[in-house]
Design an enzyme around this catalytic site. Structure first.
Site, PDB file in Angstrom:
ATOM      1  N   LYS A  15       0.994  -1.300  -0.002  1.00 34.11           N
ATOM      2  CA  LYS A  15      -0.085  -0.007  -0.087  1.00 34.11           C
ATOM      3  C   LYS A  15       0.925   1.249   0.030  1.00 34.11           C
ATOM      4  O   LYS A  15       1.825   1.658   0.864  1.00 34.11           O
ATOM      5  CB  LYS A  15      -0.824   0.097   1.152  1.00 34.11           C
ATOM      6  CG  LYS A  15      -1.642   1.283   1.253  1.00 34.11           C
ATOM      7  CD  LYS A  15      -2.774   0.979   2.404  1.00 34.11           C
ATOM      8  CE  LYS A  15      -3.887   2.271   2.538  1.00 34.11           C
ATOM      9  NZ  LYS A  15      -4.713   1.975   3.618  1.00 34.11           N
ATOM     10  N   ARG A  23     -10.633  10.279   1.294  1.00 36.19           N
ATOM     11  CA  ARG A  23     -10.613  11.064   2.431  1.00 36.19           C
ATOM     12  C   ARG A  23     -12.014  11.804   2.654  1.00 36.19           C
ATOM     13  O   ARG A  23     -12.374  12.094   3.736  1.00 36.19           O
ATOM     14  CB  ARG A  23      -9.328  11.679   2.519  1.00 36.19           C
ATOM     15  CG  ARG A  23      -8.033  10.753   2.706  1.00 36.19           C
ATOM     16  CD  ARG A  23      -6.842  11.437   2.753  1.00 36.19           C
ATOM     17  NE  ARG A  23      -5.911  10.644   2.935  1.00 36.19           N
ATOM     18  CZ  ARG A  23      -4.495  10.657   2.443  1.00 36.19           C
ATOM     19  NH1 ARG A  23      -4.025  11.570   2.121  1.00 36.19           N
ATOM     20  NH2 ARG A  23      -3.775   9.538   2.787  1.00 36.19           N
ATOM     21  N   LYS A  67      -2.011  -1.645  -3.761  1.00 32.78           N
ATOM     22  CA  LYS A  67      -2.899  -0.328  -3.642  1.00 32.78           C
ATOM     23  C   LYS A  67      -2.019   0.689  -3.778  1.00 32.78           C
ATOM     24  O   LYS A  67      -0.926   0.836  -3.045  1.00 32.78           O
ATOM     25  CB  LYS A  67      -3.896  -0.327  -2.316  1.00 32.78           C
ATOM     26  CG  LYS A  67      -4.710   0.603  -2.107  1.00 32.78           C
ATOM     27  CD  LYS A  67      -5.429   0.747  -0.900  1.00 32.78           C
ATOM     28  CE  LYS A  67      -6.402   1.827  -0.629  1.00 32.78           C
ATOM     29  NZ  LYS A  67      -7.147   1.890   0.479  1.00 32.78           N
ATOM     30  N   SER A 107      -9.629   5.500  -5.161  1.00 33.72           N
ATOM     31  CA  SER A 107     -10.451   6.814  -5.310  1.00 33.72           C
ATOM     32  C   SER A 107     -10.142   7.671  -6.332  1.00 33.72           C
ATOM     33  O   SER A 107     -10.950   8.142  -7.228  1.00 33.72           O
ATOM     34  CB  SER A 107     -11.093   7.258  -4.133  1.00 33.72           C
ATOM     35  OG  SER A 107      -9.942   7.950  -3.514  1.00 33.72           O
TER      36      SER A 107
END
Length: 329
Positions: free
Chosen positions: A197, A207, A249, A275
């Site tokens: 990550k 966020r 990720k 996102s």
């Protein structure tokens, strides 16, 4: 001998030949839908930076997971947005906390139809927005955080989560939570390790989705964008500790890492199309600069081709529909 000798275009001459010759395939069961549930709201709330994605109430969450199950996606990953936060993220392991309440509701609704997964990290629950508890100097305390992760993991397992997604990037988190689960009899609870990550700029819309309280960054525990071998090492360590699945990720900026991890471990490898990746395509499509469906599906296929066995994506339900349409064309 005629020229050219080799004619690779033969395998591209028609939709039927191209379909038969395709090397990489994508099916709905390889897709996982991330979902946000927020405490204290009475109507679903749109997330401005992620068109089409919402913060759910418990009722709208039940409807969303029912739709996901009907679409044939493989699972849902739940994120909780609490009304109140504190320094240690008390809401994370509170049985009455929003994520645990939502997990129980989703497991009851669709637990037999898809895999109910829960994010195991403190960032949504802490008032400082970091993924762990802080020491007296304001640094994330790795070992004290593991104690909180174990409590959170047990709460999620008791609520009915089938798979825990450990996304905090603390050293030793997989082994510590595995031991805690096994000691209480949760030997079948699956551990998904967010092994590689990366800290970076692609998480901004997320966020907003979780109303993050973070100031600063997470570079002392998440990976540096320049490091590929370190991502592979993290995945190997997680497998050694007992991870059932490892993940990379974000996805698209790290396809090289994804391919290397796939070649290095013998457990399933997943990727999270985050996102920022989603928002970029949505924003460009809204401007008319890019074909939305084509770009979304091309990105998902590219992630599969690089080695992902499954993909977390905000397009999961819509992509499942597109895949069904493609089958009957």
């Amino acid at each position: 001998m005629s020229f050219p000798v080799h004619r690779p275009r033969r395998l591209r001459q028609s939709p039927a030949v191209r379909r038969l010759a395709r090397e990489t395939h994508l099916v709905p069961s390889q897709l996982v839908l991330p979902l946000f549930v927020r405490e204290g709201i009475t109507e679903p709330a749109d997330i401005s930076s992620m068109p089409g994605v919402r913060q759910h109430t418990l009722d709208s969450l039940r409807a969303a997971v029912t739709d996901a199950a009907a679409a044939g996606v493989g699972g849902v990953m739940l994120f909780g947005v609490p009304a109140e936060r504190d320094a240690i993220g008390s809401g994370a392991d509170d049985p009455r906390g929003i994520l645990n309440v939502a997990t129980a509701a989703v497991a009851e609704e669709v637990g037999d139809a898809l895999v109910v997964q829960t994010d195991l990290c403190l960032d949504e629950f802490t008032d400082h927005g970091h993924c762990g508890v802080l020491d007296a100097r304001g640094r994330v305390d790795n070992d004290e955080t593991l104690v909180r992760y174990a409590a959170m993991g047990l709460a999620q397992a008791r609520a009915g989560s089938t798979m825990l997604g450990l996304s905090g990037m603390m050293d030793g988190q997989i082994g510590y939570v595995r031991d805690a689960l096994d000691a209480e009899g949760f030997i079948d609870t699956i551990l998904l390790a967010y092994s590689a990550k990366y800290a970076g700029a692609f998480y901004g819309p997320f966020r907003e989705a979780v109303d993050s309280q973070l100031t600063g960054d997470r570079r002392t525990y998440q990976l540096d964008a320049g490091n590929g071998r370190e991502g592979v090492r993290e995945a190997l360590l997680d497998v050694e500790e007992g991870a059932d699945i490892v993940m990379v990720k974000p996805a698209l900026p790290y396809l090289d890492v994804l391919a290397e991890v796939r070649a290095s471990v013998d457990v399933p490898v997943w990727a999270y199309q985050v996102s920022g990746e989603y928002a970029m395509v949505e924003a460009a499509a809204a401007k008319g600069w890019i074909d939305r469906r084509g770009a979304a599906m091309e990105s998902l296929l590219g992630i599969r081709r690089a080695g992902a066995d499954a993909i977390l994506t905000y397009w999961a339900v819509e992509a499942a529909g597109w895949l069904r349409e493609d089958l009957v064309r």
